[in-house]
Enzyme design. Structure first.
Site, PDB file in Angstrom:
ATOM      1  N   ASP A 196      -1.864  -1.521  10.628  1.00 46.45           N
ATOM      2  CA  ASP A 196      -2.170  -1.529   9.197  1.00 46.45           C
ATOM      3  C   ASP A 196      -2.862  -2.809   8.735  1.00 46.45           C
ATOM      4  O   ASP A 196      -3.373  -2.867   7.611  1.00 46.45           O
ATOM      5  CB  ASP A 196      -0.887  -1.365   8.368  1.00 46.45           C
ATOM      6  CG  ASP A 196      -0.282   0.017   8.505  1.00 46.45           C
ATOM      7  OD1 ASP A 196      -0.919   0.890   9.115  1.00 46.45           O
ATOM      8  OD2 ASP A 196       0.835   0.224   7.992  1.00 46.45           O
TER       9      ASP A 196
ATOM     10  N   GLY B 221       4.842  -6.321   5.732  1.00 44.22           N
ATOM     11  CA  GLY B 221       4.612  -7.242   6.846  1.00 44.22           C
ATOM     12  C   GLY B 221       3.148  -7.324   7.223  1.00 44.22           C
ATOM     13  O   GLY B 221       2.626  -8.405   7.525  1.00 44.22           O
ATOM     14  N   SER B 222       2.465  -6.189   7.199  1.00 49.89           N
ATOM     15  CA  SER B 222       1.034  -6.168   7.511  1.00 49.89           C
ATOM     16  C   SER B 222       0.224  -6.917   6.463  1.00 49.89           C
ATOM     17  O   SER B 222      -0.742  -7.615   6.785  1.00 49.89           O
ATOM     18  CB  SER B 222       0.544  -4.720   7.605  1.00 49.89           C
ATOM     19  OG  SER B 222       1.188  -4.037   8.659  1.00 49.89           O
TER      20      SER B 222
ATOM     21  N   ALA C 286      10.834  -2.818   5.817  1.00 51.33           N
ATOM     22  CA  ALA C 286      11.019  -1.528   6.497  1.00 51.33           C
ATOM     23  C   ALA C 286      10.948  -0.364   5.516  1.00 51.33           C
ATOM     24  O   ALA C 286      11.780   0.541   5.541  1.00 51.33           O
ATOM     25  CB  ALA C 286      12.363  -1.507   7.249  1.00 51.33           C
ATOM     26  N   ALA C 287       9.943  -0.410   4.643  1.00 54.18           N
ATOM     27  CA  ALA C 287       9.863   0.552   3.543  1.00 54.18           C
ATOM     28  C   ALA C 287       8.704   1.522   3.650  1.00 54.18           C
ATOM     29  O   ALA C 287       8.601   2.453   2.851  1.00 54.18           O
ATOM     30  CB  ALA C 287       9.765  -0.201   2.211  1.00 54.18           C
ATOM     31  N   GLY C 288       7.783   1.306   4.584  1.00 52.63           N
ATOM     32  CA  GLY C 288       6.590   2.141   4.652  1.00 52.63           C
ATOM     33  C   GLY C 288       5.512   1.726   3.665  1.00 52.63           C
ATOM     34  O   GLY C 288       4.571   2.476   3.414  1.00 52.63           O
ATOM     35  N   LEU C 289       5.651   0.490   3.116  1.00 53.71           N
ATOM     36  CA  LEU C 289       4.696  -0.006   2.119  1.00 53.71           C
ATOM     37  C   LEU C 289       3.774  -1.097   2.674  1.00 53.71           C
ATOM     38  O   LEU C 289       2.965  -1.656   1.932  1.00 53.71           O
ATOM     39  CB  LEU C 289       5.449  -0.546   0.898  1.00 53.71           C
ATOM     40  CG  LEU C 289       6.276   0.493   0.129  1.00 53.71           C
ATOM     41  CD1 LEU C 289       7.110  -0.190  -0.953  1.00 53.71           C
ATOM     42  CD2 LEU C 289       5.372   1.550  -0.492  1.00 53.71           C
TER      43      LEU C 289
ATOM     44  N   PRO D  40       9.598  -4.752  -0.367  1.00 53.74           N
ATOM     45  CA  PRO D  40      10.797  -4.564   0.458  1.00 53.74           C
ATOM     46  C   PRO D  40      10.460  -4.372   1.931  1.00 53.74           C
ATOM     47  O   PRO D  40       9.350  -3.952   2.285  1.00 53.74           O
ATOM     48  CB  PRO D  40      11.454  -3.317  -0.139  1.00 53.74           C
ATOM     49  CG  PRO D  40      10.338  -2.591  -0.822  1.00 53.74           C
ATOM     50  CD  PRO D  40       9.404  -3.645  -1.324  1.00 53.74           C
TER      51      PRO D  40
ATOM     52  N   LYS E 240       0.852  -1.199   0.000  1.00 55.87           N
ATOM     53  CA  LYS E 240       0.000   0.000   0.000  1.00 55.87           C
ATOM     54  C   LYS E 240       0.884   1.243   0.000  1.00 55.87           C
ATOM     55  O   LYS E 240       2.066   1.207   0.359  1.00 55.87           O
ATOM     56  CB  LYS E 240      -0.929   0.013   1.224  1.00 55.87           C
ATOM     57  CG  LYS E 240      -0.236  -0.006   2.595  1.00 55.87           C
ATOM     58  CD  LYS E 240       0.278   1.331   3.063  1.00 55.87           C
ATOM     59  CE  LYS E 240       1.012   1.234   4.399  1.00 55.87           C
ATOM     60  NZ  LYS E 240       1.717   2.496   4.760  1.00 55.87           N
TER      61      LYS E 240
END
Length: 313
Positions: free
Chosen positions: A136, A102-103, A96-99, A94, A12
């Site tokens: 998230d 993991g969520s 730890a990307a803010g995308l 990727p 996202k």
């Protein structure tokens, strides 16, 4: 019921992210427009004698620190059932990307386990479980476009954008989300009104959407991470004007209305990458997850109306 099921779960971006007050329990309330991307991970499940997770990315934890297994544990607690299974995770999003990679994987785990073990939990029940895994994760069960408020529990579906192109650039380091929020607590925050983005999505107004992008993390992070300012200024220099930060960073995204034009601009950008230097990987900061690569991750995709797609094998 077949023995193996897989789900493709999408990343996202935050078209807007307004961080509001910090609550007494330590969480920050937000008001944010989330939008799914065509970029995705593939998660597969099958029944097994014990819980396990195999992945193609050696940096992804395969123990209880992984959100996939955390989600499964919360599902076990909710249903009071032992759910022994083996997950296989093919990572493309990727870390730890803010995308939201993991969520997205955690949401995929809930969807897969609910299907494989025939738990028959409702969407509302899955959202309650998802919120215990991460802020998230409830949105990732919905996907598409939505206004997300509170600590992630308030989700209002919105009209998704057309398949506009989107260029993603993640510098070769990560951002620790908890430390990023601590940084906000020490900073003068910008606030953003998501109403214009909601209107732009409804009428498919690309220019209005681009003018309304905003993220409370942007200015505080730029002060700590000069590479982000370099990326943003270079994108604008080559003609990509609709630029913003996703999540708590460090990924910068640029919207494009025409995908062919976007590919040309991506080629222009690629030629500038070898000249970039990333000081964040050479200093000491609690905020930074140092990377081993010398070049940023560059990826061209598009906005998506779907957050996930379930498949049987």
């Amino acid at each position: 019921m077949c023995g193996i099921i897989s789900v493709r779960v999408g990343a996202k971006v935050n078209l807007s992210l307004d961080v509001k007050q910090k609550r007494s329990d330590g969480y920050h309330e937000i008001s944010s427009i989330f939008h799914s991307l065509a970029l995705s991970d593939m998660l597969t499940i099958k029944k097994a004698t014990k819980k396990s997770l195999a992945t193609n990315n050696p940096l992804v934890p395969s123990d209880d620190n992984n959100l996939v297994l955390k989600a499964l544990r919360q599902l076990e607690l909710y249903t009071d059932t032992v759910l022994n299974c083996a997950f296989t995770l093919q990572k493309e999003i990727p870390l730890a990307a803010g995308l939201g990679g993991g969520s997205a994987d955690a949401a995929g785990a809930l969807l897969l386990a609910n299907k494989l073990f025939e738990l028959n939990l409702s969407p509302e029940e899955l959202r309650l479980i998802a919120l215990k895994v991460g802020a998230d994760v409830p949105f990732m069960l919905t996907g598409g476009a939505a206004l997300v408020e509170g600590i992630g529990e308030k989700i209002t579906p919105l009209m998704a954008a057309p398949k506009w192109g989107i260029l993603l650039i993640k510098p070769p380091f990560g951002i620790k989300t908890a430390e990023a929020y601590k940084l906000l607590d020490r900073s003068q925050l910008e606030h953003f009104d998501e109403k214009d983005i909601i209107k732009a999505l409804k009428v498919k107004d690309y220019r209005k959407l681009g003018l309304s992008l905003g993220n409370s993390f942007t200015l505080p992070l730029i002060k700590e991470c000069p590479s982000l300012n370099l990326i943003i200024s270079t994108l604008k220099e080559i003609g990509l004007k609709q630029v913003s930060l996703s999540g708590s960073g460090p990924t910068i995204f640029a919207l494009t209305e025409d995908q062919n034009t976007a590919r040309v601009l991506t080629e222009k950008l690629s030629k500038k990458l070898p000249n970039w230097y990333y000081p964040e990987n050479h200093g000491q900061s609690d905020l930074i997850l140092k990377g081993k690569d010398s070049k940023p991750w560059l990826y061209f995709t598009q906005l998506s109306k779907e957050g996930w797609q379930l498949n049987k094998e």
